[in-house]
Motif scaffolding. Sequence first.
Motif: not given
Length: 153
Positions: A72-77
């Motif tokens: 979730l923290a890395l979403r779209k990264r």
Amino acid sequence: MRCPFCAAEGSQVKDSRASEDDTAIRRRRACGECGGRFTTFERVQLRELTVLKKSGRSVPFNREKLEKSLSLALRKRDVDEAKVARMVSSIIRQLEASGETEIPVDTIGAMALDALKDVDLIAYMRFASVYRDFNEAGDFRSLLDELEADGEK
């Protein structure tokens, strides 16, 4: 292994191989009753870990919950799933190597923050905003100041 579709006992392993991060065995299985196919993963577990919540309650450690939080923290990264799996495996190995069976939730959060800091600073800030319970924009500013003091950009 019980079939997840029809609950029949016993399924046949059709294929086994190491997972992408070499921390698990991936097995493709087929049910002899309904013909359903499914995948299982076998991982090494050195000890049963329990998470001590802030409320004082203890719950079993859940690998998927940690993986979901990091994802979730890395979403779209631009970070691939295999890297997330390696981060989770590394955190779990560190927890198991500590010798403790009951781990405070803050310890797990700090380890996740350290892992994210090395991978993606935006994800680090996203995770920190939840983990440290940010309430205002100034909290982000303080975190940016910490990062600049540590030499991060």
